[in-house]
Structure formats: structure tokens, C-alpha cells
Scaffold this motif. Structure first.
Motif: not given
Length: 173
Positions: A95-104
């Protein structure tokens, strides 16, 4: 379930030890080990590790079988929990690789120090920082925020921590 309430119902009948005995007697194998599931009379499932060996006399003739059964239910539960955690981690990475921005995941400690136990790999592209380096100390991330935006972001972080609310901000780096 077994008719005798003291007995366990074998949930892995297709892998019976009876299939191992001929190979032991013929000398094709020295021992067998395997994991088996059983259903207790109270409905609880237990896992066991079974080890079967043929003990032979000095002349090589079969004397008796030695069977050891160990309850490994706790280990199997831990293995399942670990597998589920790994699966969840892999799913979140996708999921983190497909969304714009940063998931953290951002952690604000009582002493005011910060860390990012998890940050998507894109953190390196946006901030020029290795996510692994932020796991214990995230000061460098805050240090990369534009000085004019920093007070507003620090206040938003504080508000998010106090109210346990979503942190969603736009700012310059």
C-alpha cells in the motif's frame, strides 16, 4: 470426536504413523518426526510434535518402537502470530508503495523526543533520509521542514498527540 471422552480426535488422519512403520521395519528410515493436530474433548485444538523410532537389538532385529509426543501448541500459536504479522507488514508495504506521499508511524515520547518506528521507503526520495535511521530518532525529519512552516507543524503534532487525532498537514521541505 472420539467416543471415549478422554481421547483426542486426530485431525491429521491422512498422515498416520502407521504408514511410517513399514519403512522403519524394512530399514528404509531410522526415525520419523512430524507435527500433528488433535481436537481435545473440550473442543480445543492442540498441536503436537511426534517422533517415532524403531529400537533394534545388537543383531539388528526389531525390539520395540519408541514414540515421543510433545505439545507444541504455544509454539504453533507464536508461529501463526508471526506469519500474520509478516503478512500484514508486506500488505502495508505494498500500500505504501502505491499512495502519494509518505505513510509512516510517528511516535512522540513524553520527553518530547520523536521517532518513526515505520516510514515508507519513499521517505528517502522526499527527505533524503534513510527510514531505518528514523526508527529511533526523527529529529532530522523535523529539521528538514521549511523554517516558516515548522512552528505550525510542531503545534499540529502536539495537538494530534493531545487529542489522539489524525495528523494531516501540508508543508514545505
Amino acid at each position: 470426536m472420539a467416543s471415549d471422552p478422554r481421547r483426542l480426535a486426530d485431525l491429521d488422519r491422512e498422515r498416520t504413523l502407521d504408514t511410517c512403520i513399514p519403512e522403519l521395519l524394512e530399514g528404509k528410515a531410522e526415525h520419523f518426526t512430524g507435527e500433528r493436530r488433535y481436537l481435545r474433548p473440550d473442543g480445543r485444538e492442540i498441536w503436537t510434535e511426534v517422533a517415532l523410532s524403531l529400537v533394534r537389538a545388537e543383531d539388528g532385529s526389531p525390539q520395540f518402537f519408541a514414540l515421543a509426543v510433545t505439545d507444541i501448541s504455544i509454539r504453533k500459536g507464536a508461529e501463526l502470530a508471526l506469519r500474520e504479522r509478516v503478512d500484514l507488514h508486506e500488505y502495508l508495504v505494498k500500500i505504501a508503495q502505491t499512495v502519494p506521499g509518505i505513510i509512516y508511524s510517528y511516535k512522540l515520547r513524553p520527553d518530547g523526543s520523536t521517532s518513526m518506528p515505520y516510514a515508507a521507503p519513499i521517505l528517502a526520495d522526499i527527505y533524503g533520509l534513510d527510514p531505518a535511521d528514523m526508527e529511533q530518532d526523527a529529529r532530522e525529519v523535523l529539521g528538514r521542514i521549511h523554517p516558516a512552516d515548522r512552528p505550525r507543524i510542531e503545534q499540529a503534532v502536539s495537538d494530534s498527540a493531545i487529542h489522539l487525532s489524525l495528523f494531516e498537514q501540508e508543508f514545505r521541505i
